[in-house]
Design an enzyme around this catalytic site. Structure first.
Site, PDB file in Angstrom:
ATOM      1  CE  LYS A  47     -15.003  -5.063  42.927  1.00  0.00           C
ATOM      2  NZ  LYS A  47     -16.765  -4.783  41.533  1.00  0.00           N
TER       3      LYS A  47
ATOM      4  NE  ARG B 200     -22.724  13.732  35.459  1.00  0.00           N
ATOM      5  CZ  ARG B 200     -24.085  12.914  35.118  1.00  0.00           C
ATOM      6  NH1 ARG B 200     -24.120  12.184  35.841  1.00  0.00           N
ATOM      7  NH2 ARG B 200     -24.430  12.872  33.966  1.00  0.00           N
TER       8      ARG B 200
ATOM      9  CD  GLN C 134     -28.339   8.062  38.956  1.00  0.00           C
ATOM     10  OE1 GLN C 134     -27.363   8.202  38.530  1.00  0.00           O
ATOM     11  NE2 GLN C 134     -29.847   8.348  37.311  1.00  0.00           N
TER      12      GLN C 134
ATOM     13  CG  HIS D 251     -24.802   3.246  44.201  1.00  0.00           C
ATOM     14  ND1 HIS D 251     -24.728   3.022  42.912  1.00  0.00           N
ATOM     15  CD2 HIS D 251     -24.423   4.096  45.035  1.00  0.00           C
ATOM     16  CE1 HIS D 251     -23.424   4.092  42.733  1.00  0.00           C
ATOM     17  NE2 HIS D 251     -23.125   4.477  43.634  1.00  0.00           N
TER      18      HIS D 251
ATOM     19  CG  HIS E  17     -23.353  -3.324  45.989  1.00  0.00           C
ATOM     20  ND1 HIS E  17     -22.988  -4.969  45.779  1.00  0.00           N
ATOM     21  CD2 HIS E  17     -22.546  -2.986  44.490  1.00  0.00           C
ATOM     22  CE1 HIS E  17     -22.222  -5.033  44.705  1.00  0.00           C
ATOM     23  NE2 HIS E  17     -21.608  -3.823  44.048  1.00  0.00           N
TER      24      HIS E  17
ATOM     25  CE1 TYR F 211     -27.656   0.441  28.091  1.00  0.00           C
ATOM     26  CE2 TYR F 211     -27.077   1.424  30.401  1.00  0.00           C
ATOM     27  CZ  TYR F 211     -27.805   0.766  28.892  1.00  0.00           C
ATOM     28  OH  TYR F 211     -28.960   2.197  29.129  1.00  0.00           O
TER      29      TYR F 211
ATOM     30  CE  LYS G 163     -33.662   0.502  28.678  1.00  0.00           C
ATOM     31  NZ  LYS G 163     -33.428   2.105  28.678  1.00  0.00           N
TER      32      LYS G 163
ATOM     33  CB  THR H 135     -31.351  -5.608  35.700  1.00  0.00           C
ATOM     34  OG1 THR H 135     -30.653  -4.579  35.243  1.00  0.00           O
ATOM     35  CG2 THR H 135     -31.659  -6.017  37.143  1.00  0.00           C
TER      36      THR H 135
ATOM     37  CD  GLN I 208     -25.154  -6.775  38.340  1.00  0.00           C
ATOM     38  OE1 GLN I 208     -24.419  -7.711  39.038  1.00  0.00           O
ATOM     39  NE2 GLN I 208     -23.991  -5.869  38.354  1.00  0.00           N
TER      40      GLN I 208
END
Length: 310
Positions: free
Chosen positions: A122, A135, A140, A145, A148, A185, A202, A206, A209
């Site tokens: 983690k 990048r 994003q 994100h 979590h 993936y 793809k 989700t 999840q």
């Protein structure tokens, strides 16, 4: 002064007296401060220092690093998944009530070690966000994100500190399986550009999840109806709301990404499920989405976490 003494006494009691003595000498486990420092630096970098530093720089070309990072995640998570079954459920673990064995015999100690390795993964997952920043994919770095990834480090550290094993093993096993699929993936999309947006499964990452959060919630919810189970009940007040929250956020994301009718002008755009989230980015991690918040705003990593696991 009396309040400070009480707080100091409470801290000593919680951190040393009721924690698992087997884990206290392991890296990052003696006190919460090293882990808190890592999370503090992580949040400052991905939310402030990193974007400012990259503002006038070109994006780093780190595709090769990301490719091997994804492959390493597949291997590590597969190992933890197999070990969880080998040491736990193949030895008679109960899905309904499994106390923690705090003895220093071989198998309980090995289980505690695997829980600790899961915690370290983690921490490693935090690199997902750092890659985005380097990048220049700041869009994003969504609330879903970051929330979590940060939450998973805190939650799993607590689990290893006080109850490494027992009922919580199920969460680590199923989350490791989901991450094997998810990072495989990501690995494929990082190997060749032709896979970006072309892998038919793809969106099912989700879905996986969402199923994961539902299963974890159900398994912990059952513990409420086990009055004679010696596994502590207090984690339920953290884990049940957290998993319901993540379930809700991912369901909301899935609705907006795959079910809600898109405007005609944008129908050709097929957002890639990064870590369970949007965006056709190479590491396939939680991408940005304008719909992070219908249910209560935000995610899990990777989707758990896609991060995560959460």
């Amino acid at each position: 002064m009396l309040v400070l003494r009480y707080l100091a006494s409470f801290y000593h009691y919680v951190n040393y007296e009721v924690s698992d003595p087997r884990v206290n000498d392991w890296f990052l486990m003696k006190t919460p401060w090293p882990g808190a420092t890592i999370l503090g630096l992580y949040l400052m970098f991905v939310l402030r220092w990193g974007p400012k530093w990259m503002e006038h720089r070109k994006p780093f070309r780190i595709d090769t690093i990301i490719k091997y990072y994804n492959l390493a995640q597949v291997i590590i998570c597969a190992y933890l998944f197999v070990e969880g079954f080998r040491l736990g459920y193949l030895r008679g673990y109960s899905l309904f009530c499994q106390p923690v064995d705090y003895s220093t015999t071989e198998v309980p100690t090995m289980i505690a070690r695997r829980c600790y390795y899961y915690f370290l993964v983690k921490v490693l997952d935090l690199l997902d966000t750092i890659f985005f920043v380097l990048r220049k994919k700041q869009n994003q770095v969504s609330f879903l994100h970051v929330y979590h990834h940060t939450g998973m480090v805190m939650l799993i550290w607590s689990g290893v500190k006080w109850f490494p094993g027992g009922h919580g093993v199920f969460m680590g096993v199923i989350n490791s399986f989901v991450h094997v699929v998810m990072y495989f993936y990501y690995f494929l999309t990082s190997v060749s550009p032709k896979y970006k947006g072309n892998l038919w499964w793809k969106k099912y990452i989700t879905q996986l999840q969402i199923i994961q959060f539902g299963m974890i919630f159900s398994q912990w919810f059952v513990l409420l109806f086990q009055p004679n189970c010696s596994f502590p009940k207090w984690p339920l007040f953290v884990i049940l709301p957290q998993n319901l929250f993540m379930f809700c956020l991912f369901l909301d994301f899935y609705y907006h990404a795959y079910m809600k009718k898109k405007p005609v002008a944008r129908r050709h755009q097929d957002p890639s499920p990064q870590n369970g989230l949007h965006a056709g980015d190479s590491n396939g991690k939680l991408g940005s989405t304008q719909h992070n918040v219908d249910c209560t705003q935000r995610n899990t990593s990777k989707e758990a976490i896609a991060a995560a696991s959460s």
